[in-house]
Each structure stands twice: as C-alpha cells, then as structure tokens.
Scaffold this active site. Structure first.
Site, PDB file in Angstrom:
ATOM      1  N   ASP A  38      33.829   2.977 -10.483  1.00 49.14           N
ATOM      2  CA  ASP A  38      32.805   4.019 -10.585  1.00 49.14           C
ATOM      3  C   ASP A  38      32.129   4.263  -9.239  1.00 49.14           C
ATOM      4  OD1 ASP A  38      31.464   1.636 -10.453  1.00 49.14           O
ATOM      5  OD2 ASP A  38      29.973   2.150 -11.969  1.00 49.14           O
ATOM      6  N   HIS A  46      -4.816   8.885  -2.767  1.00 52.24           N
ATOM      7  CA  HIS A  46      -4.614   7.504  -3.206  1.00 52.24           C
ATOM      8  C   HIS A  46      -5.088   6.443  -2.220  1.00 52.24           C
ATOM      9  CE1 HIS A  46      -0.821   7.348  -0.849  1.00 52.24           C
ATOM     10  NE2 HIS A  46      -1.042   6.051  -0.856  1.00 52.24           N
ATOM     11  N   HIS A 105       1.204  10.411   5.263  1.00 52.16           N
ATOM     12  CA  HIS A 105       1.543   9.471   4.190  1.00 52.16           C
ATOM     13  C   HIS A 105       1.119   9.973   2.804  1.00 52.16           C
ATOM     14  CE1 HIS A 105       2.051   5.879   1.863  1.00 52.16           C
ATOM     15  NE2 HIS A 105       0.747   5.743   1.708  1.00 52.16           N
ATOM     16  N   GLU A 113      -9.236   2.855   0.078  1.00 52.44           N
ATOM     17  CA  GLU A 113      -8.730   1.612   0.667  1.00 52.44           C
ATOM     18  C   GLU A 113      -9.730   0.963   1.617  1.00 52.44           C
ATOM     19  OE1 GLU A 113      -5.748  -0.379   0.687  1.00 52.44           O
ATOM     20  OE2 GLU A 113      -5.586   0.492  -1.308  1.00 52.44           O
ATOM     21  N   ASP A 114     -10.261   1.745   2.520  1.00 56.20           N
ATOM     22  CA  ASP A 114     -11.265   1.163   3.404  1.00 56.20           C
ATOM     23  C   ASP A 114     -12.406   2.145   3.577  1.00 56.20           C
ATOM     24  OD1 ASP A 114      -8.511   1.196   5.676  1.00 56.20           O
ATOM     25  OD2 ASP A 114      -9.560   2.918   4.828  1.00 56.20           O
ATOM     26  N   ASP A 149       4.129   6.124  -3.402  1.00 56.36           N
ATOM     27  CA  ASP A 149       3.470   5.555  -2.226  1.00 56.36           C
ATOM     28  C   ASP A 149       4.401   4.540  -1.558  1.00 56.36           C
ATOM     29  OD1 ASP A 149       1.318   4.376  -0.582  1.00 56.36           O
ATOM     30  OD2 ASP A 149       1.261   2.780  -2.094  1.00 56.36           O
TER      31      ASP A 149
HETATM   32 MN    MN Z   1      -0.544   4.415   0.513  1.00 55.68          MN
END
Ligand code: MN
Length: 486
Positions: A261, A70, A46, A74-75, A138
């Site tokens: 278009d 990134h 990821h 998060e944890d 992301d």
């Molecule tokens: Mn992510």
C-alpha cells in the site's frame, strides 16, 4: 502576513465572521508586537499559521479567532489580557484561549508511565474538543519551525509530538494532521532513518510512476464506460513514518517491494452506492489479492474512518491498492473530528444555538464502541465513558495524576506516594491553601504539604475515593494500634 490569508480559507465570508477574525488578528498583532520567533520572523506569523490550519479544516469562526489569540495569555500581564479578551471577544473565545494556555503547561519529559495519562488528560477535556484542535494546529506550526530551536529542545518537542500529539490526532481521525506531525517528528528524532526512507520511497515511486499512470487511465476509462461519475482520482503515497514502521516489521525486513500500500489509487465518487459499484467494476477488471478487501464503509474504523479498500493484480500483475470513498468520507478521513463542523447544518450554529461538540463527539465514540464491542480492537478503542468519571490533576511540576471523580487531596497525596499521604497536613490547590478533604476538579494543580511524624487521621477514610488511599490509611491506623498495645 495578512488577515486575508485566513479569510480566504473561510467557506463563506459572513460580515460578522470577517469582523471577528480581523479584530482577533489586530489584537494578536498588537500583543505580540516587536516579539520575534526563533526563526527571526514576527511572532504573529505563528498565530496566523495556527488559525489558517484551523480554517483549512473547516472549523467554526470562534475557534479560528481563538487560534489567533492562543498565545496572548502566555506571558505578560495576564489579568488585564483576560479581562480584555472577555470584553472584546466574549466568554466563549476567552474560554477556548484559557483552555489552550492550560494545556500548554502539560509537558512530556519522557516518563513512560505518564504517556497514557497525558493522552487521557488531553481527552478528558473532550468537552473542550476545540481546545485540543487549536493545540494540534499550534503544534503543527511549531514543528514546522522546529529547526530554529536548540537541539535539546528540538528532541524533547519532537518526542512529545510523536508520543502524545500525533497519536491523539490519529485517534481523533485526523489523518492529515497525524501524518504531518509524525513525519516532522521523524525528521528531528531519527534524521538518518528519515533520509534513508525518503530515498527508498523516491526510487520505488519512480519505478512505479509509469505503470500507475496506466492503471489510472485504464480504470478511469472503464468506470466512465459504466456510467460512473468520478469526482476525483489521484494517488496517495504512504507517509514516511508509517512507511518506516512498516518496513521495520520482521516480515518485510526493510524490503520496500513488500509494502503493497505504498502508493494507493484513490477514487472519489458521489454516493455510497457508487463506491460499491466501483469496487465491483474493479474486481471484474482485475483479480483481487485475497484477504485484502476491506469494507470500512459497513464497518468503520474506531476513529470513524470510512472507505472501501482493495488490492488488485492490475496490468501485468502489478499489485496495486485502490481506495474508494465519497467526498464526505474523504474530508472526514483528512480532518477527522474537525470535519464535524463542516458537515453540521452548513457548519454554523444558528444564532443563540451553540454547537455542542461534546455531545456529538461522545455519541460518535460510543456508537463506534458499540459496533466494535465484538472485535479485539475494542480494547484499543478510546474509552470516553471511562474518562467521564475520571479527574486529571497536575503536580506542581506538571505531571498528570489520574483519579476517580470525587477524589480529594488525600487521594492525590497517596497517588504520589504513601509517605506523602501518611504525612500530609494540607494542600495548596491552584495556589490557594485548602483542606485535605477538598474535592479535586479537572486540571487542578495540587501541591501537598507534609510534616514529619504526622499520622493519617482515621476521619480521612470518609474523605477518600481510591482504594489505594484507603488501604494505606487503614494500614497506618492498624500499625499505630499495635504500637499502642506494646
Ligand atoms: Mn503557540
């Protein structure tokens, strides 16, 4: 999944860049070791995919590294990780990673009145424009792997993508990101319509393919005869969600033949002058369809988009849209604000000199707005000058409250509800107890403590910015006076 996948996308491989990205890769790999995605893949795929998207759009190396990192905050043991990131990668990258993590806490839960606030909130952080770009990259990968999540979650994330992320990408001029996000969201939200639209497109495309190849051939021949150098010529097909929206317009009533278009020929030439010459040659060959010649080079769209568009009656009267642009315009149409890095002095800041994305970004927008002042489009434009003196704070649930600069916790309380304001006794900002007169900053998480039968303090009038709060405080004081007179 190897770090070379990312490195191969760099425009130039300087030693220190390779080193930084490789270290960020190893760091992410270690933090996420043993963790799997819902798809069953290693979690590290990821951040790697996120970083690849960023590298592909030509972003600077710290942003790519931050893309790799990134999710590491998060944890887990956040405190240690933050310090480690600072030590290993420096303040700039830590700042980006923290920004992304904070934005990740924003959740859209379908409340209509919050949509605009949420979009504004993202943009209010425009000084960290790269944070938004990482978040978009992301989200793109999360959307690509959405099928592995439970249906409820799929719907929420797809809706959020369609309402918040895709429009944001569009406003930032990122055409490629916008269409990819929209189509993925479209698939997960309205599967049947998606499949139907896709089928319609396929049938129509097959019918058009041959004639289009002939138009292309003829055009190429003619341009070359006139001594024009063509850098590229291809056809772009309208993306599904935008086709679907167009088909649903009443004047088309789902008839795909009315979408002129649907497939456009795209001609990339060297200079702006060549663009106009190309247009001239095309109009000598084929009659233009009245009212459909657009000069977005002289008058760029609000998001910065530039091109010449024309629709002509090509061979046997086939209505064909042709778009003409330079390579730079093309890159900018695909990558929008991200293209800024690719074209700013070889894309790299000199040692010690930092790119200040905020400045160019704001200037660019202000310029666009100035140009657009006369047009009705102005109202839809992005008012960055409006956001400059706004502050966006969160409720503990993650809702965004939009306040003027200098607003205090009292303003926040009244913005939620007059009863909350009237009975406020204290505030908890970012998990710390503080006074109600505390001035709020962007992204503060604010919780208001209340007590029954509390009355607003007249002193508060000196500590509020919003007229809403003033009105309620005055009202409550007045009511109190009346009561005392009785
Ligand atoms: Mn992510």
């Amino acid at each position: 999944m190897e770090v070379t996948e990312i490195l191969n996308l760099l425009r130039e491989k300087r030693e220190e860049d390779v080193d930084l990205i490789s270290r960020a890769f190893e760091f992410a790999k270690k933090v996420h070791e043993g963790v799997k995605r819902a798809s069953g893949e290693d979690y590290t795929t990821h951040p790697v995919e996120t970083a690849k998207t960023l590298a592909r759009s030509g972003l600077d190396v710290p942003t790519i590294a931050a893309g790799l990192l990134h999710d590491v905050l998060e944890d887990g043991d956040t405190g240690t990780t933050e310090n480690t990131i600072r030590k290993e990668f420096g303040d700039e990258i830590l700042f980006l990673v923290q920004g992304v993590t904070k934005l990740g806490k924003l959740k859209y839960r379908g409340e209509e009145r919050r949509i605009e606030n949420l979009r504004k909130m993202f943009l209010a952080m425009a000084e960290d424009i790269r944070v938004i770009l990482i978040r978009l990259a992301d989200r793109l990968h999360n959307m690509k792997t959405l099928e592995y999540l439970p249906p409820e979650k799929q719907k929420r994330i797809a809706l959020e993508t369609l309402e918040i992320y895709a429009p944001l990408a569009k406003r930032l001029g990122m055409g490629k990101m916008n269409s990819e996000l929209e189509d993925l969201a479209f698939l997960h939200l309205f599967r049947e319509d998606y499949l139907h639209t896709k089928e319609l497109l396929k049938t129509r495309y097959q019918a058009q393919e041959k004639i289009l190849a002939r138009v292309k051939y003829k055009l190429k021949e003619e341009l070359e005869k006139n001594g024009l150098e063509i850098l590229a010529m291809d056809s772009r097909v309208k993306h599904l969600y935008s086709l679907y929206k167009k088909l649903r317009e009443p004047e088309r009533d789902m008839d795909i033949r009315e979408v002129y278009d649907l497939i456009a020929l795209r001609v990339i030439v060297k200079t702006v002058e060549d663009c106009y010459r190309t247009l001239g040659i095309i109009h000598q060959m084929w009659k233009p369809y009245p009212g459909r010649i657009k000069d977005y080079i002289a008058l760029p769209k609000l998001n910065g988009y530039q091109s010449l568009h024309t629709t002509v009656f090509a061979l046997d009267g086939n209505i064909t849209e042709i778009q003409i642009r330079t390579e730079k315009m093309h890159h900018e149409a695909e990558y929008g604000i991200a293209a800024h890095w690719a074209y700013s002095e070889s894309g790299k800041p000199k040692a010690g000199a930092r790119i200040n994305p905020k400045l160019s970004w704001v200037n660019q927008l202000l310029e666009l707005q100035r140009d657009a002042k006369q047009s009705s489009e102005f109202l839809d434009s992005l008012r960055i000058d409006f956001f400059k003196d706004r502050v966006f704070c969160f409720t503990p649930k993650g809702d965004v409250i939009d306040l003027p600069e200098g607003a205090t916790a009292i303003d926040f309380a009244y913005a939620i509800h007059s009863d909350i304001g009237n009975s406020a006794v204290g505030a908890i900002i970012n998990h710390k107890f503080v006074g109600l007169d505390t001035v709020l900053k962007n992204t503060d998480i604010v919780e208001i403590k209340t007590q029954k039968n509390k009355k607003p303090n007249p002193e508060w009038l000196r500590n509020v910015r919003t007229s809403l709060a003033k009105k309620h405080i005055r009202g409550a004081i007045y009511k109190e006076k009346l009561k005392n007179l009785e």
